[in-house]
Enzyme design. Structure first.
Site, PDB file in Angstrom:
ATOM      1  N   ARG A 161      20.916  49.884  31.088  1.00 30.65           N
ATOM      2  CA  ARG A 161      19.667  50.108  30.331  1.00 30.65           C
ATOM      3  C   ARG A 161      19.429  51.588  30.001  1.00 30.65           C
ATOM      4  NH1 ARG A 161      20.485  45.672  30.024  1.00 30.65           N
ATOM      5  NH2 ARG A 161      19.117  43.873  30.213  1.00 30.65           N
ATOM      6  N   SER A 237      11.608  41.596  29.303  1.00 30.77           N
ATOM      7  CA  SER A 237      11.587  41.989  30.719  1.00 30.77           C
ATOM      8  C   SER A 237      10.718  43.233  30.867  1.00 30.77           C
ATOM      9  CB  SER A 237      12.986  42.341  31.206  1.00 30.77           C
ATOM     10  OG  SER A 237      13.873  41.282  31.002  1.00 30.77           O
ATOM     11  N   GLU A 336      10.471  48.793  32.108  1.00 30.36           N
ATOM     12  CA  GLU A 336      11.525  48.939  31.118  1.00 30.36           C
ATOM     13  C   GLU A 336      11.028  49.396  29.749  1.00 30.36           C
ATOM     14  OE1 GLU A 336      13.783  45.830  28.957  1.00 30.36           O
ATOM     15  OE2 GLU A 336      15.196  46.153  30.585  1.00 30.36           O
TER      16      GLU A 336
HETATM   17  N1  EPU Z   1      14.182  34.667  38.782  1.00 26.24           N
HETATM   18  C1  EPU Z   1      13.028  34.379  39.454  1.00 26.24           C
HETATM   19  N2  EPU Z   1      11.950  33.983  38.741  1.00 26.24           N
HETATM   20  C2  EPU Z   1      11.980  33.884  37.394  1.00 26.24           C
HETATM   21  C3  EPU Z   1      13.156  34.187  36.706  1.00 26.24           C
HETATM   22  C4  EPU Z   1      14.251  34.594  37.411  1.00 26.24           C
HETATM   23  O1  EPU Z   1      12.960  34.462  40.663  1.00 26.24           O
HETATM   24  O2  EPU Z   1      10.944  33.536  36.802  1.00 26.24           O
HETATM   25  C5  EPU Z   1      15.339  35.135  39.556  1.00 26.24           C
HETATM   26  C6  EPU Z   1      16.333  34.038  39.743  1.00 26.24           C
HETATM   27  O3  EPU Z   1      16.841  34.142  41.017  1.00 26.24           O
HETATM   28  C7  EPU Z   1      17.428  34.372  38.730  1.00 26.24           C
HETATM   29  C8  EPU Z   1      17.355  35.882  38.653  1.00 26.24           C
HETATM   30  O4  EPU Z   1      15.981  36.183  38.866  1.00 26.24           O
HETATM   31  O5  EPU Z   1      18.652  33.932  39.155  1.00 26.24           O
HETATM   32  C9  EPU Z   1      17.806  36.477  37.358  1.00 26.24           C
HETATM   33  O6  EPU Z   1      17.038  35.951  36.281  1.00 26.24           O
HETATM   34  P1  EPU Z   1      17.585  35.951  34.790  1.00 26.24           P
HETATM   35  O7  EPU Z   1      18.941  35.344  34.726  1.00 26.24           O
HETATM   36  O8  EPU Z   1      16.559  35.397  33.900  1.00 26.24           O
HETATM   37  O9  EPU Z   1      17.830  37.473  34.471  1.00 26.24           O
HETATM   38  P2  EPU Z   1      16.943  38.778  34.692  1.00 26.24           P
HETATM   39  O10 EPU Z   1      17.643  39.637  35.691  1.00 26.24           O
HETATM   40  O11 EPU Z   1      15.535  38.479  34.928  1.00 26.24           O
HETATM   41  C10 EPU Z   1      18.268  40.155  32.915  1.00 26.24           C
HETATM   42  C11 EPU Z   1      17.881  41.150  31.863  1.00 26.24           C
HETATM   43  C12 EPU Z   1      17.483  40.444  30.581  1.00 26.24           C
HETATM   44  C13 EPU Z   1      18.602  39.527  30.151  1.00 26.24           C
HETATM   45  C14 EPU Z   1      18.909  38.550  31.260  1.00 26.24           C
HETATM   46  C15 EPU Z   1      20.072  37.662  30.907  1.00 26.24           C
HETATM   47  C16 EPU Z   1      16.948  43.127  32.902  1.00 26.24           C
HETATM   48  C17 EPU Z   1      15.727  43.826  33.359  1.00 26.24           C
HETATM   49  N3  EPU Z   1      16.772  41.942  32.349  1.00 26.24           N
HETATM   50  O12 EPU Z   1      17.085  39.451  33.242  1.00 26.24           O
HETATM   51  O13 EPU Z   1      17.333  41.420  29.609  1.00 26.24           O
HETATM   52  O14 EPU Z   1      18.240  38.834  28.978  1.00 26.24           O
HETATM   53  O15 EPU Z   1      19.255  39.275  32.442  1.00 26.24           O
HETATM   54  O16 EPU Z   1      21.234  38.421  30.909  1.00 26.24           O
HETATM   55  O17 EPU Z   1      18.043  43.656  33.005  1.00 26.24           O
HETATM   56  C18 EPU Z   1      15.608  42.826  28.878  1.00 26.24           C
HETATM   57  O18 EPU Z   1      16.203  43.706  29.470  1.00 26.24           O
HETATM   58  O19 EPU Z   1      14.541  43.005  28.225  1.00 26.24           O
HETATM   59  C19 EPU Z   1      16.162  41.514  28.933  1.00 26.24           C
HETATM   60  C20 EPU Z   1      15.566  40.479  28.368  1.00 26.24           C
END
Ligand code: EPU
Length: 343
Positions: A161, A237, A336
């Site tokens: 990021r 996010s 972010e």
């Molecule tokens: N989870 C929760 N609650 C939720 C959603 C997720 O506990 O409501 C936990 C779950 O354990 C899940 C883990 O968080 O396995 C990861 O969730 P998710 O796969 O949705 O990914 P994220 O880490 O929340 C990141 C990026 C997103 C990107 C997704 C998919 C960041 C801050 N966010 O989200 O990027 O789309 O992975 O690759 O790096 C962004 O940066 O704006 C963004 C949308």
């Protein structure tokens, strides 16, 4: 070059909050960008460069200076799979085009709101790809020297990021065009858990199938912008996933009341924690509401404007979540999005 006055910024963002820009110019060509930079400088107006407004929180008092909206268009295929794209192009339309031309490299970045110019700035990444893997150069205006310049991938200093554009050289360069080298006929990347779950093992989906799957997954998490869905009136996010030493991970696990905190490998032997998980485990469930703002009903990492929110409401919830996560796990969550007009 047309200078408009007192323009509401809220409609130019996905969050739909914030006050007016004192002045606003939309630049369609590199020379307009240069002229606007010179104009702002000679009139001592603070300058803010606006792309798609999808990762932005504008204060209720707005922006006291000049907002430069980047409207540089054009997609040129320079050679096989090498695309030079105007910073003002809509990102997802570009991804759709690459998938149509059967070029691999950005298909898992489908459905992300915003413009092409924003992608190198925060090294946009999702579902197993990051733009740093395909960007070969970024054409910029260097506001320090007022020269146009091409920065190589290495010069952009990409990390999670991050790039020089949002860290060491923040405010110096304005992105005008971005060049991506994609793989004609290349295979789609199925590495992220959600995609592995979606496609049966041993199958090799097409780029179009991966694009459709990512958009469907994003929709289920309200991370795809659709009209009349207040769970996506957000900046995506809201917090970065913290990168910590393994000892900190053990510490977090010790406070997790028996559940196992998700972790992803990061560089230098560190681990990346899930901010979404930390938020949820600290008492902010999906759907948590605080007046006109809340946590998305479909993903705990998005702060949403439920309608009629002020920027101040978003800041208050941000601080409440940061405090809650800090009290429970001792972790400082960094936001972010970019915040403007708050000083
Ligand atoms: N989870 C929760 N609650 C939720 C959603 C997720 O506990 O409501 C936990 C779950 O354990 C899940 C883990 O968080 O396995 C990861 O969730 P998710 O796969 O949705 O990914 P994220 O880490 O929340 C990141 C990026 C997103 C990107 C997704 C998919 C960041 C801050 N966010 O989200 O990027 O789309 O992975 O690759 O790096 C962004 O940066 O704006 C963004 C949308």
């Amino acid at each position: 070059m047309q200078i408009e006055e007192n323009i509401p910024l809220a409609p130019l963002t996905t969050f739909k909050v914030g006050g007016n820009a004192r002045y606003l110019v939309e630049a369609r060509a590199a020379d307009d960008v240069l002229a606007t930079v010179e104009y702002a400088r000679s009139n001592q107006l603070p300058l803010f460069v606006l792309g798609g407004g999808s990762n932005l929180v504008v204060s209720d008092t707005g922006w006291p200076g000049m907002v430069l909206k980047i409207g540089i268009r054009g997609v040129e295929e320079r050679s096989d799979g090498v695309f030079e794209v105007g910073a003002g192009e809509d990102w997802d339309s570009f991804v759709a085009l690459t998938v149509n031309r059967n070029c691999a490299g950005v298909e898992t970045l489908s459905g992300i709101p915003g413009t092409v110019g924003g992608t190198p700035v925060q090294n946009v990444g999702a579902y197993g790809q990051e733009v740093s893997e395909t960007i070969t150069s970024v054409h910029v205006l260097d506001t320090a020297t007022r020269q146009f310049k091409d920065l190589s991938n290495a010069e952009c200093g990409f990390a999670y990021r991050t790039s020089i554009f949002n860290s060491t050289e923040r405010g110096r360069y304005i992105v005008l065009r971005v060049t991506y080298a994609l793989r004609p006929g290349g295979a789609a990347k199925i590495a992220y858990a959600d995609l592995k779950k979606y496609f049966p093992e041993g199958t090799q989906p097409t780029l179009q199938q991966v694009r459709d799957a990512v958009r469907e997954i994003r929709l289920s998490k309200a991370m795809l912008i659709v009209p009349n869905d207040d769970d996506c009136r957000s900046a995506g996010s809201f917090f970065k996933n913290p990168i910590v030493d393994t000892s900190i991970y053990e510490d977090v696990a010790a406070h997790a009341n028996g559940s196992v905190p998700p972790k992803y490998p990061a560089s230098d032997g560190k681990v990346k924690l899930s901010a979404a998980w930390l938020v949820e485990q600290s008492g902010f469930a999906k759907g948590y509401t605080r007046g006109a703002v809340g946590i998305s009903r479909r993903h705990s990492l998005a702060i949403v404007n439920r309608g009629g929110a002020a920027a101040a409401d978003i800041i208050a919830l941000k601080e409440e979540v940061q405090k809650g996560v800090h009290e429970k796990f001792g972790i400082e969550l960094s936001p972010e999005p970019v915040f403007i007009g708050f000083e």
